[in-house]
Design a protein around this motif. Structure first.
Motif: not given
Ligand SMILES: Cc1cc2nc3c(=O)[nH]c(=O)nc-3n(C[C@H](O)[C@H](O)[C@H](O)COP(=O)(O)OP(=O)(O)OC[C@H]3O[C@@H](n4cnc5c(N)ncnc54)[C@H](O)[C@@H]3O)c2cc1C
Length: 468
Positions: A112, A137, A140, A308-309
């Motif tokens: 969960g 961590c 997205t 975003r890598f």
């Protein structure tokens, strides 16, 4: 206070893996919590499966080009169960490789979502644990735009597209960024009819714009239809067909629709408030050490909205851990490190450092130094003479930024990244021998071009004659 763990990591994508594996190797007691699968978005529904699909598409495309190389005249066969094959590879990596790296980590996998109880306590699956330092961590998820009718059709995102059973006959893609472009070329080359519809005036809008235009030309030659600067009025389902109507009056039909318009944050259920961690529309707020508003809680990776890598997420994970471990006054500022990026289409598009439009906007004087693949014998002979290596260079040879479109761009950009990060002047690249005939030889050629431009100065020419 005695804690159950030294370190707790929530989310085990590239950022969380870097933190937990390094921390456990350092001998710290580590708890790792992941609600889905080890490797996060990157391994399961992002970088890895998308590159695997592109590789298959590339191979099929090459078979279609055999006649061009005077080797054979054959039709490429239809792909057999491509997604099953990719899933097999990912399962192999998970079982044989990734899991091994977590041997020293206490794992709570698939129990969960984790949520904060207080600043040092995390709860998952009804059990709580305390930790001295906590690393959030959580990455997205795909953003879903408010398009009329979208909720009534079964659209795909990166979380579902790799679970398809077969290559669709036709695919509509909303979005002209990296994911939209990579998937467009992969599916086209695997046999789908592909149409991209998106709001921006050109593909890959966050890069140098000419790169997107060049890619659009190649896409046109491969039969991918691209509609730039289009708003979407509505989408609907008519029997087995999805229709999409643009604000320019066009009506497109396809049997599948992929939504690839960007990313959104998903902090629901994490209860960041209980930990005193501030976040907003740009993600979790972090300082230059990747600390959140609760200084013992760090937030490396996509969830902080800086980059975003996968490689940036791993790097931030490493920097955040180093900051957590290092005694004062040692500090590591994650913003000091350059972030190269690559879109893995063919030709590849890669960039590092400043964009040309940013240099212009900031009135930075620069010179464009460019070498084209079409002028490089090796690229011509190999049939890959598309694109160029372009550097933006200051008067004294300082390299501000580099964009590469072409074969090997994703490998070549790293050398430029090293140069920019270490403030090497461009002549340092010129005096480095590059193996020939590699594509990175073009990098050396760019530096030679810069030097030749210098030699065009009448003063220098006079000096050379005088010295000779
Ligand atoms: C189709 C696609 C292709 C891509 N290709 C590339 C590429 O070629 N190169 C590149 O550099 N990047 C690429 N990316 C981007 C890359 O995947 C991301 O930048 C990277 O995965 C971010 O890593 P992360 O660790 O921050 O987050 P993620 O990889 O998203 O991992 C976050 C993890 O946290 C877990 N989680 C979330 N909330 C909780 C919770 N409350 N409790 C427990 N677990 C939780 C999630 O399940 C997930 O596993 C691509 C992305 C997509 C979608």
């Amino acid at each position: 206070m005695r804690y159950d763990y030294d370190v707790a990591v929530i989310g085990l994508g590239p950022a969380g893996m870097a933190v937990s594996i390094m921390a456990s190797e350092m001998g710290l007691r580590v708890l790792g919590v992941e609600r889905r699968a080890l490797g996060g978005g990157c391994m399961n529904v992002g970088s890895i499966p998308s590159k695997a699909l592109l590789r298959m598409a590339h191979v099929r495309h090459l078979v279609g080009r055999l006649a061009e190389y005077a080797l054979a005249d054959v039709e490429p066969p239809a792909p057999a169960k491509p997604f099953e094959r990719i899933a097999d590879h990912i399962r192999f990596i998970a079982e044989k490789k990734t899991t091994k790296m977590f041997e020293k980590v206490d794992l709570r996998l698939g129990e969960g979502s984790a949520s904060f109880v207080d600043p040092h306590t995390v709860s998952v699956g009804g059990r709580t644990a305390t930790a001295k330092r906590i690393f959030v961590c959580v990455g997205t998820r795909p953003a879903i735009p408010p398009i009329a009718g979208l909720e009534s059709v079964e659209y795909l995102t990166n979380e579902t597209i790799f679970g398809l059973e077969a290559i669709p006959e036709s695919l509509l893609i909303i979005g002209g960024g990296a994911i939209g472009c990579e998937m467009a070329q992969a599916f086209r080359r695997l046999g789908s009819r592909v149409t991209i519809v998106h709001l921006d005036p050109h593909l890959l809008p966050y890069g140098d714009w000419d790169a997107g235009k060049l890619l659009e030309e190649v896409f046109g030659e491969e039969g991918i239809r691209v509609y730039n600067a289009r708003g979407i009025r509505r989408v609907a389902r008519e029997n087995a067909v999805i229709t999409l109507q643009t604000d320019h009056g066009e009506l497109f039909r396809a049997d599948h629709l992929l939504v690839a318009v960007g990313r959104r944050y998903d902090f629901d259920g994490l209860n960041l408030e209980a930990a005193g961690v501030r976040y907003g529309e740009g993600g979790i707020e972090v300082d230059n050490r990747l600390r959140t508003s609760s200084p013992h809680i760090y937030a490396p990776g996509d969830c902080n909205g800086t980059y975003r890598f996968s490689h940036a997420a791993m790097h931030q994970g490493m920097i955040a851990l180093m900051n957590a471990v290092a005694p004062p006054p040692i500090r590591f500022d994650f913003r000091r490190y350059v972030v190269p990026w690559t879109v893995f289409t063919e030709p590849q598009v890669a960039h590092v450092g400043a964009l040309e439009r940013d240099l212009k906007a900031n009135d930075v004087p620069y010179e464009v130094v460019e070498e084209s693949y079409a002028d490089y014998g090796a690229a011509i002979a190999e049939g890959i003479a598309v694109g160029s290596v372009r550097a933006y260079v200051g008067k004294a040879g300082r390299i501000y930024g580099v964009r590469i479109v072409g074969e090997g761009a994703g490998e070549m950009i790293n050398e430029w990244g090293l140069a920019i990060q270490n403030r090497l002047r461009i002549h340092k690249i010129m005096v480095l021998q590059h193996s020939f005939p590699s594509m990175s030889f073009l990098t050396k050629r760019v530096s030679e071009r810069w030097m030749m431009n210098r030699l065009e100065s009448p003063v220098l020419r006079r000096l050379v004659r005088w010295l000779f």
